[in-house]
Design an enzyme around this catalytic site. Sequence first.
Site, PDB file in Angstrom:
ATOM      1  N   CYS A   1       0.840  -1.197   0.000  1.00 43.44           N
ATOM      2  CA  CYS A   1       0.000   0.000   0.000  1.00 43.44           C
ATOM      3  C   CYS A   1       0.881   1.256   0.000  1.00 43.44           C
ATOM      4  CB  CYS A   1      -0.910  -0.004   1.234  1.00 43.44           C
ATOM      5  SG  CYS A   1      -2.071   1.392   1.248  1.00 43.44           S
TER       6      CYS A   1
ATOM      7  N   ASP B   1       0.394   3.811   1.678  1.00 45.03           N
ATOM      8  CA  ASP B   1       0.323   4.432   3.007  1.00 45.03           C
ATOM      9  C   ASP B   1       1.727   4.772   3.542  1.00 45.03           C
ATOM     10  OD1 ASP B   1       0.105   4.630   5.965  1.00 45.03           O
ATOM     11  OD2 ASP B   1      -1.974   4.035   5.621  1.00 45.03           O
TER      12      ASP B   1
ATOM     13  N   ARG C   1       2.810   5.019   6.362  1.00 49.91           N
ATOM     14  CA  ARG C   1       3.229   4.285   7.560  1.00 49.91           C
ATOM     15  C   ARG C   1       3.746   2.886   7.252  1.00 49.91           C
ATOM     16  NH1 ARG C   1      -2.528   4.968  10.253  1.00 49.91           N
ATOM     17  NH2 ARG C   1      -2.988   4.483   8.074  1.00 49.91           N
TER      18      ARG C   1
ATOM     19  N   HIS D   1      -2.037  -4.044   4.934  1.00 51.86           N
ATOM     20  CA  HIS D   1      -1.831  -3.630   6.324  1.00 51.86           C
ATOM     21  C   HIS D   1      -3.172  -3.397   6.997  1.00 51.86           C
ATOM     22  CE1 HIS D   1      -2.640   0.796   5.869  1.00 51.86           C
ATOM     23  NE2 HIS D   1      -2.415   0.491   4.608  1.00 51.86           N
TER      24      HIS D   1
ATOM     25  N   CYS E   1      -6.154  -0.229   6.860  1.00 52.53           N
ATOM     26  CA  CYS E   1      -5.928   0.418   5.561  1.00 52.53           C
ATOM     27  C   CYS E   1      -7.092   1.369   5.209  1.00 52.53           C
ATOM     28  CB  CYS E   1      -5.775  -0.646   4.479  1.00 52.53           C
ATOM     29  SG  CYS E   1      -5.424   0.055   2.851  1.00 52.53           S
TER      30      CYS E   1
HETATM   31 CO    CO Z   1      -3.451   1.191   2.983  1.00 54.47          CO
END
Ligand code: CO
Length: 211
Positions: A42, A44, A46, A98, A101
């Site tokens: 992803c 993302d 993080r 993750h 998400c």
């Molecule tokens: Co995500």
Amino acid sequence: MKTLSHLFKKNTEWAEEIEKEHPGFFTQLVKQQNPEYLWIGCADSRVPANEIVGLMPGELFVHRNVANLVNHTDLNLLSVLQYAVDVLHVKHVMVVGHYGCGGVRAAMEDKPLGLIDNWLRQVRELYLRNRTEVDGLPTMHERVNRLCELNVQRQVMNVVHTTVVQEAWRRGQPLSVHGWVYALGDGLLRDMKLTVSSTQELEVMEKDFYL
Ligand code: CO
């Protein structure tokens, strides 16, 4: 306009640190990359691929998009996969979702978000197909997390059915596809035990579940 000089400063420090620990690191890396792994994760912020698995530049080929999706019409993903498998000969492809998400959560909600809704359409469909199980969980938090897991399963299946992976197996190239989920809360990866390394293994797995 600010020039983001703090990032350039950080970059200089980072490069110096690596060069101090591994003299000649960057000059060696210029010559070639030889990664054993392709990470499909992803976007993302993080979920930083290299840091999570402690790999250096040159060791991990990476493709990231919102909700770690593998679409058979996504030329970007397919080109990365093809290059990784056919040219770099990576031995492992890992689909890494993750928990928590935002893309997966958005696909479960009814409020329109615009263009991203088209991208997330396949997660939405996955949710609708598994609604009884997912909605049976007591909290939204758990529902999102379960759909994150189901999404990883689905995307592993999408990877193994690409022409790239099918062709690699046909010519006997060693290649395993894995499904992992990363937990933002403790920084740890969970192996979803979905590893597929051949057409035979895929057939066995598909008997167990068809998503
Ligand atoms: Co995500």
